[in-house]
Design a protein around this motif. Structure first.
Motif, PDB file in Angstrom:
ATOM      1  N   GLN A   1      45.397  53.152  39.056  1.00 62.32           N
ATOM      2  CA  GLN A   1      44.405  52.161  38.644  1.00 62.32           C
ATOM      3  C   GLN A   1      45.054  51.140  37.714  1.00 62.32           C
ATOM      4  OE1 GLN A   1      41.006  53.106  35.808  1.00 62.32           O
ATOM      5  NE2 GLN A   1      39.876  52.973  37.735  1.00 62.32           N
ATOM      6  N   HIS A   2      44.866  49.861  38.022  1.00 64.59           N
ATOM      7  CA  HIS A   2      45.369  48.754  37.204  1.00 64.59           C
ATOM      8  C   HIS A   2      44.170  48.056  36.565  1.00 64.59           C
ATOM      9  CE1 HIS A   2      49.213  49.036  39.488  1.00 64.59           C
ATOM     10  NE2 HIS A   2      48.393  49.343  40.483  1.00 64.59           N
ATOM     11  N   THR A   3      44.251  47.799  35.281  1.00 63.28           N
ATOM     12  CA  THR A   3      43.144  47.159  34.572  1.00 63.28           C
ATOM     13  C   THR A   3      43.684  46.021  33.717  1.00 63.28           C
ATOM     14  OG1 THR A   3      41.987  49.278  34.461  1.00 63.28           O
ATOM     15  CG2 THR A   3      41.209  47.525  33.005  1.00 63.28           C
ATOM     16  N   ILE A   4      43.016  44.856  33.828  1.00 62.55           N
ATOM     17  CA  ILE A   4      43.370  43.698  33.008  1.00 62.55           C
ATOM     18  C   ILE A   4      42.085  43.175  32.378  1.00 62.55           C
ATOM     19  CG2 ILE A   4      44.401  41.400  32.944  1.00 62.55           C
ATOM     20  CD1 ILE A   4      45.981  42.121  35.422  1.00 62.55           C
ATOM     21  N   PRO A   5      41.816  43.500  31.117  1.00 57.41           N
ATOM     22  CA  PRO A   5      40.645  42.942  30.434  1.00 57.41           C
ATOM     23  C   PRO A   5      41.008  41.645  29.705  1.00 57.41           C
ATOM     24  CG  PRO A   5      41.552  44.741  29.147  1.00 57.41           C
ATOM     25  CD  PRO A   5      42.447  44.581  30.347  1.00 57.41           C
ATOM     26  N   ILE A   6      40.088  40.681  29.727  1.00 55.33           N
ATOM     27  CA  ILE A   6      40.254  39.416  29.000  1.00 55.33           C
ATOM     28  C   ILE A   6      39.039  39.252  28.093  1.00 55.33           C
ATOM     29  CG2 ILE A   6      40.542  36.926  29.215  1.00 55.33           C
ATOM     30  CD1 ILE A   6      41.617  37.364  32.020  1.00 55.33           C
TER      31      ILE A   6
END
Length: 940
Positions: A524-529
């Motif tokens: 799982q890849h996660t990128i929060p902004i």
């Protein structure tokens, strides 16, 4: 005092000027004459004391407390002061030396000097010389230092002709024998009644010697010092008691050989308790004295079990592998064929790491082969705890806390007294390695394996391995200098990766091929902004979006088989992926309110802090990842279209196919009061919390076509006693009504004839712990307890659910205290140490009109020290709903100075049993014990 440097100066002057000796004398009480003679090295000792001789000749007076000793070294019974009552008082006369010169013919030089090092001698009262008998007397706090030998005593006599020294105590004004000799060589200290020591042979005879050797205290009637490493002793008592002269127990041997710091080898030895001989005896004995760990056998315990017959329990061998690691192997055998094996290893490297590993296996047989109730079962348990010193490597860390095995181990085991573990319904494990890579941005890496196991159902969830990597937050628009301001400068993002290999299985399939076949994996890849900023100075706004990409390696296709009329699931192995995203924002502020009643009032003011918050979130639907299959109409049933996603059952589940747009509401309240202190000299009022974290929250889904409002969640904390007792409560209030089938319907409960909200669940609980230390301002109330075995394996650290007992008779949270107890014979008056723990919980359920108390119980535990050596304790509880007592344990402990006695009793229930133990505290004699346990037949 005559020091070494002074002796060296006098010796140098002596060599350069003249030689001295003593002439033969005849009785005359008038004067003393010194004559120059030929040198004789035999009298070197008196030369060392030459300066004192000159001074002593000027002011020496008659003393009535000196006794000449001229007996043979081989006859120890003639030492005049071997017993205090034999102290004889005799007179020493100072005699005149003959004025006639001795024969001028030079005699042959004798090389019989017995001194190889300088002597330092001191005495508080006086130092006197008897030239006729070639003796020196040191009286009152006398001390002689010769190389690494030190002798201290009330009276020391130095006999030059026999090359011997004698040391005795002296009588004080009340007639008591005081200032007993103390003989010290290196680290060995002997405290006898009298000493006779030969400087030339370095042999000694010591009477009523007392010495500490490792954990032993040794007292011998007569001791012959062969050399600095071998002692022969006669009529010897050795014990671990603090008082060797009046021990509560001791071992008596007629003859022993002692090698200090190594061993005691004895002839016939038997045990005395309170000076009464016991039948416990051995034709010979070997007792190690080394402070270092040593390998050796572990003596088993003997007893009988109601189900499995007689047994030998916990016998084995201890391996002292190195300074850093050991291994204990023990086993038990029962006459019906049951047995168990245990392997325990502890390891530690200072400033690096420490840990413990345990492997336990039990083969349990019930009844006898051929009988209908005969059963056979194998259970095991593995525990491992490892911790790393934080200073050994600040950028990486390895830790482990493992507790896995048979789900029924703690319920079925017959050889463990860990009462807290069989009450625990779950086992858990975690092994992890963390690494931090410094830089800009910083990167954190973690590799771990986890495990959870339900001991009731046998269900096991395990990840092996889990790999995580994350990057520190990056602010791309932040200024290089100064604080970040505004919505743009606070924009930040980061990246994290999580890869798992997860197993969901049962106890019966653990580590079998099917478990590995059913494993699911994914990445799982996660990128929060995110960003945050202020609006109108008082409102804090945060907003963000998150992008997530999921990779899986196994999906599931579903269809309907018309022949079998069943749904069919096919596993598709291979790479697949899906992507999701969402958006969320929130606005919050803090409002302060103050209600003043006046400084002359008991309650001067009440402060109310309100933290309201409104949030909004959007979760799109991802129906492109969904398919359908048709179930045709059969047997009068309508045709049905089933929607499914191939990602259902994968590691991260299926993405949502339902669009939601919801608004959340929450408000948190805190109430505090300022109270006038009782102390009139206090300047500031006392602050007290009246109600903490009283929060109300709910949400409304704008996209829902029904049941859009979520149940109202209410929770808070009511402080009753400052830092001691807080009552926690929570409740759920549902605004929707129920139909006749007790299902929620899209109708307000108030419109259906009910109240505004329907109470569906409520819970209240508190824990209270206090003790006599709370009323003692000098006591450290923040002392930490060592983590015990129950706590490490998932139980409670305190004794609310009972204490586990070790095989040495100690309870797990009992601290080893080697310090003697002062005034141990006295009773407590009004300062009796005690402690008490309470835990209360009640739960109400009304989800489907049950209207019932689902759980209601009160647990308690307490301990009382009746005297400095007596303590009693109890742990129990009462199930108010089911009207019965929970697990109950009664504890009794008695400190018998060198011994320990304990009794652990579970009076009723499925774990009904008792355990009695009495044994010696010292680890070197831990096998000298008696223990007995009895438990009920668990099959009844």
């Amino acid at each position: 005092m005559l020091n070494f440097q002074f002796y060296k100066i006098v010796r140098l002057a002596f060599k350069n000027i003249c030689n001295f000796g003593f002439s033969k004398s005849r009785p005359n009480n008038t004067k003393i004459v010194l004559l120059a003679l030929q040198p004789n090295l035999k009298y070197t000792l008196l030369f060392y004391l030459l300066p004192v001789f000159f001074l002593g000749s000027l002011y020496a007076q008659q003393r009535d407390s000196l006794v000449p000793v001229n007996q043979s070294l081989n006859s120890p019974e003639v030492i005049p002061f071997s017993e205090p009552n034999d102290f004889l008082i005799r007179e020493i006369n100072i005699v005149q030396l003959d004025t006639v010169l001795i024969d001028s013919v030079k005699t042959k030089k004798k090389n019989d000097s017995f001194l190889t090092d300088n002597i330092v001698s001191t005495a508080k009262d006086y130092i006197r010389f008897d030239r006729q008998n070639e003796r020196a007397y040191l009286y009152d706090k006398a001390k002689i230092v010769y190389g690494d030998l030190t002798i201290e005593a009330g009276l020391i006599i130095l006999d030059n002709s026999k090359q011997e020294v004698y040391a005795f105590g002296i009588k004080d004004s009340t007639g008591n024998y005081t200032q007993r000799p103390v003989f010290t060589q290196a680290q060995n200290v002997v405290e006898p009644d009298s000493i006779r020591f030969n400087f030339k042979t370095e042999k000694a005879l010591v009477y009523n010697s007392r010495t500490d050797q490792g954990a032993f205290k040794v007292k011998g009637e007569v001791t012959k010092r062969q050399n600095d490493s071998v002692y022969y002793m006669k009529n010897v008592k050795f014990t671990t008691s603090e008082d060797v002269d009046n021990p509560e127990y001791y071992f008596y041997a007629r003859k022993i050989k002692m090698v200090p710091d190594k061993k005691i080898v004895s002839g016939f030895v038997n045990m005395y308790i309170a000076d009464v001989p016991t039948p416990l005896g051995l034709p010979f004995g070997y007792f190690p004295l080394t402070e270092e760990r040593a390998s050796g056998f572990i003596i088993p315990s003997f007893g009988d079990n109601a189900q499995r017959g007689y047994f030998l329990q916990n016998g084995g061998y201890y391996f002292a592998i190195s300074d850093y690691i050991d291994l204990t192997t023990t086993g038990s055998y029962y006459t019906n064929g049951s047995y168990d094996l245990r392997f325990q290893s502890n390891y530690k490297k200072r400033y690096k790491y420490s840990g413990a590993f345990n492997l336990r296996y039990e083969k349990l047989l019930n009844s006898e082969p051929g009988f209908p109730d005969y059963t056979e079962q194998s259970i095991y348990n593995i525990t491992w705890n490892h911790s790393q010193d934080s200073k050994s490597n600040p950028n990486s860390r390895f830790a482990a806390s493992v507790n896995l095995g048979s789900s029924q181990y703690y319920q079925r085991t017959i050889n463990q007294t860990n009462t807290g573990n069989f009450l625990n319904n779950s086992l858990s494990s975690s092994v992890s390695y963390n690494r931090t890579f410094q830089g800009d941005p910083q990167v954190n890496f973690t590799a771990a394996a986890t495990h959870t196991q339900n001991s009731r159902s046998g269900e096991i969830n395990m990840t092996l391995p889990t790999i995580q990597a994350s990057m520190a937050r990056i602010y791309p628009f932040a200024p290089k200098v100064g604080a970040k301001k505004g919505i743009i400068e606070n924009i930040n993002f980061n990246y994290s990766l999580r890869a798992e290999n997860r197993y969901n299985t049962n106890d019966s399939l653990f580590f079998k091929p099917q478990m590995f076949r059913d494993a699911v994996s994914g990445i799982q890849h996660t990128i929060p902004i995110n960003t945050n900023f202020k609006v109108f100075k008082y409102f804090s706004v945060s907003a963000g979006t998150s992008y997530q990409e999921n990779w899986v390696f196994k999906t599931y296709e579903r269809s309907y088989n018309e022949n079998t009329q069943k749904e069919v699931t096919d596993t598709v192995r291979g790479f697949d992926s899906y992507r999701t995203y969402n958006f969320s924002s929130s606005v919050g502020t803090t409002v302060y309110g103050m209600f003043n009643f006046g400084k002359d009032k008991k309650i001067q003011a009440i402060r109310h802090v309100i933290r309201p918050s409104v949030s909004y979130s959007i979760n799109p639907k991802f129906d492109e990842f969904y398919d359908t299959y048709l179930i045709p109409a059969t047997s009068g049933l309508d045709e049905k279209v089933v929607e499914y996603s191939r990602f259902q059952g994968s590691l991260y589940g299926a993405p949502s196919n339902r669009y939601s747009s919801s608004i959340g509401f929450s408000v948190t309240n805190d109430f505090e009061a300022k109270i006038t202190p009782k102390d009139s000299l206090a300047e500031e009022p006392i602050k007290r919390k009246l109600l903490s974290n009283l929060s109300v929250s709910t949400s409304y889904d704008l996209a829902a076509d029904s049941l859009a409002l979520s149940p109202l969640q209410l929770r808070g904390t009511l402080p009753v006693l400052k830092d001691k007792l807080d009552i926690n409560f929570n409740a759920a209030l549902d605004p929707y009504a129920l139909n006749n089938n007790n299902n929620r319907i899209n109708e307000w409960n108030i419109n259906n004839g009910g109240s505004l909200f329907r109470l569906t669940r409520a819970n209240a609980s508190f824990g209270y712990s206090f003790s006599s230390k709370d009323f003692d301002s000098t006591t450290d109330k923040n002392s930490d307890k060592t983590e015990n075995d129950t706590f490490r394996q998932g139980g409670r650290q305190d004794d609310l659910f009972g204490k586990g007992m070790n095989t040495d008779g100690t309870f797990e949270d009992e601290e080893d205290d080697d310090e003697p107890i002062e005034n141990d014979t006295e009773r407590y008056n009004y300062t009796i140490p005690w402690d008490l723990r309470l835990s209360y919980t009640v739960t109400y359920n009304n989800n489907a009109r049950q209207n019932e108390i689902s759980s209601h119980s009160l647990m308690f535990s307490g301990n009382v020290e009746l005297s400095p050596r007596w303590s009693v304790g109890a742990s129990s509880g009462y199930d108010i709903k089911n009207k019965g007592f929970t697990f109950t344990q009664l504890r009794f402990q008695r400190d018998l100075e060198s011994w320990r006695m304990s009794f652990n009793w579970t009076p009723f229930g499925t774990r009904e049993s008792w355990y009695f133990y009495i044994g010696i505290k010292a680890s070197v004699l831990s096998d000298i014990k008696y223990d007995k346990n009895r438990e009920r037949d668990r099959n009844l």
